[in-house]
Design a protein around this motif. Structure first.
Motif, PDB file in Angstrom:
ATOM      1  N   GLU A   1      58.415  15.498 -57.086  1.00  0.00           N
ATOM      2  CA  GLU A   1      57.758  14.247 -57.473  1.00  0.00           C
ATOM      3  C   GLU A   1      57.557  13.418 -56.206  1.00  0.00           C
ATOM      4  O   GLU A   1      58.533  13.016 -55.564  1.00  0.00           O
TER       5      GLU A   1
ATOM      6  N   ARG B   1      50.178   7.005 -62.866  1.00  0.00           N
ATOM      7  CA  ARG B   1      51.243   7.615 -63.667  1.00  0.00           C
ATOM      8  C   ARG B   1      50.999   7.404 -65.162  1.00  0.00           C
ATOM      9  O   ARG B   1      51.159   8.325 -65.961  1.00  0.00           O
TER      10      ARG B   1
ATOM     11  N   ASP C   1      54.485  10.845 -53.859  1.00  0.00           N
ATOM     12  CA  ASP C   1      53.198  10.209 -53.601  1.00  0.00           C
ATOM     13  C   ASP C   1      52.489  11.006 -52.509  1.00  0.00           C
ATOM     14  O   ASP C   1      53.090  11.335 -51.483  1.00  0.00           O
TER      15      ASP C   1
ATOM     16  N   GLY D   1      50.300  10.552 -67.252  1.00  0.00           N
ATOM     17  CA  GLY D   1      51.499  10.820 -68.029  1.00  0.00           C
ATOM     18  C   GLY D   1      51.201  10.998 -69.509  1.00  0.00           C
ATOM     19  O   GLY D   1      51.760  11.871 -70.166  1.00  0.00           O
TER      20      GLY D   1
ATOM     21  N   ALA E   1      53.358  19.088 -55.455  1.00  0.00           N
ATOM     22  CA  ALA E   1      53.777  17.687 -55.444  1.00  0.00           C
ATOM     23  C   ALA E   1      52.873  16.874 -56.356  1.00  0.00           C
ATOM     24  O   ALA E   1      51.649  17.035 -56.329  1.00  0.00           O
ATOM     25  N   ASP E   2      53.482  16.017 -57.161  1.00  0.00           N
ATOM     26  CA  ASP E   2      52.709  15.160 -58.041  1.00  0.00           C
ATOM     27  C   ASP E   2      53.454  13.844 -58.251  1.00  0.00           C
ATOM     28  O   ASP E   2      54.689  13.807 -58.222  1.00  0.00           O
ATOM     29  N   LEU E   3      52.673  12.807 -58.480  1.00  0.00           N
ATOM     30  CA  LEU E   3      53.224  11.469 -58.683  1.00  0.00           C
ATOM     31  C   LEU E   3      53.760  11.273 -60.098  1.00  0.00           C
ATOM     32  O   LEU E   3      54.583  10.385 -60.341  1.00  0.00           O
ATOM     33  N   THR E   4      53.302  12.104 -61.043  1.00  0.00           N
ATOM     34  CA  THR E   4      53.558  11.875 -62.460  1.00  0.00           C
ATOM     35  C   THR E   4      54.621  12.840 -62.990  1.00  0.00           C
ATOM     36  O   THR E   4      54.373  14.048 -63.085  1.00  0.00           O
ATOM     37  N   PRO E   5      55.809  12.339 -63.356  1.00  0.00           N
ATOM     38  CA  PRO E   5      56.874  13.241 -63.805  1.00  0.00           C
ATOM     39  C   PRO E   5      56.509  14.031 -65.055  1.00  0.00           C
ATOM     40  O   PRO E   5      56.945  15.181 -65.206  1.00  0.00           O
ATOM     41  N   GLU E   6      55.704  13.460 -65.938  1.00  0.00           N
ATOM     42  CA  GLU E   6      55.310  14.188 -67.145  1.00  0.00           C
ATOM     43  C   GLU E   6      54.471  15.416 -66.813  1.00  0.00           C
ATOM     44  O   GLU E   6      54.571  16.451 -67.480  1.00  0.00           O
TER      45      GLU E   6
ATOM     46  N   LEU F   1      54.737  17.166 -64.020  1.00  0.00           N
ATOM     47  CA  LEU F   1      55.679  18.145 -63.466  1.00  0.00           C
ATOM     48  C   LEU F   1      56.509  18.789 -64.574  1.00  0.00           C
ATOM     49  O   LEU F   1      56.800  19.998 -64.520  1.00  0.00           O
ATOM     50  N   SER F   2      56.878  18.021 -65.589  1.00  0.00           N
ATOM     51  CA  SER F   2      57.604  18.597 -66.730  1.00  0.00           C
ATOM     52  C   SER F   2      56.751  19.632 -67.453  1.00  0.00           C
ATOM     53  O   SER F   2      57.252  20.685 -67.873  1.00  0.00           O
TER      54      SER F   2
END
Length: 200
Positions: A95, A9, A97, A13, A72-77, A79-80
């Motif tokens: 979001e 992340r 794993d 990120g 699907a991705d582990l990193t919210p940034e 996805l943003s």
């Protein structure tokens, strides 16, 4: 970079805002990689480790309006950044794993995973999870817009025999996690390993 979730992340990120502009010419090779899955209208596909979602428009085009596309991705940034690029209009973004996907068993017709498998702390667990959420006969594409040698050269190191993406290692790992490797292409300009979900 360590492959534990917090390190992944932190690493990605910090790169999310400039990711697409840093690699602006990758879209055609992503589209070609998605095409290798042979998706049909109405099917369902997951982009695992979708990042900013560069494969999502191609996946949507492949399955049409009646199909299902999940990123699907582990990193919210990341996805943003996908949302800012409008890719939430073509896919459901989650979001998650890759080793613990919020999907029921046997749900998917395909998984596309770009630059992901070597970042997983336990690649076997990730591939097993992909098998869990796929029906028998589903397809898996492990992809990167550069081959292993070109990517290693970019990062200033050499290839390793224990690289999970090397064909002998990957073939055995896929077989142990519910997949059969059907094609392996490690060229200068892309890496693509295709597999089919086995019965059982």
């Amino acid at each position: 970079m360590n492959n534990d979730p917090a390190s992944v992340r932190a690493f990605f990120g910090g790169k999310a805002d400039t990711w697409d502009s840093k690699y602006p010419d990758d879209t055609p090779v992503y589209e070609a990689g998605v095409a290798e899955l042979g998706l049909r209208t109405g099917q369902s596909a997951l982009d695992a480790g979708c990042g900013t979602g560069r494969a999502l428009p191609a996946l949507r085009a492949a399955v049409g309006a009646s199909g299902v596309v999940i990123g699907a991705d582990l990193t919210p940034e990341m996805l943003s950044a996908a949302v800012r690029a409008g890719r939430d209009r073509v896919a459901l973004l989650v979001e998650a794993d890759a080793a613990r996907l919020p999907l029921r068993d046997g749900r998917l017709d395909a998984v596309f995973a770009a630059g992901l498998v070597h970042h997983l702390p336990d690649p076997a667990a990730g591939l097993h999870e992909f098998a869990r959420v796929c029906r028998p006969g589903a397809r898996l594409a492990l992809f990167h817009p550069l081959g292993r040698a070109a990517l290693a050269a970019r990062r200033g190191h050499s290839l390793s025999d224990d690289d999970v993406r090397a064909e002998p290692n990957l073939r055995a790992l896929l077989a142990a996690t519910g997949w059969r490797l059907t094609r392996y292409d490690d060229a200068e300009d892309r890496y693509l390993a295709l597999a089919v979900r086995l019965d059982g």
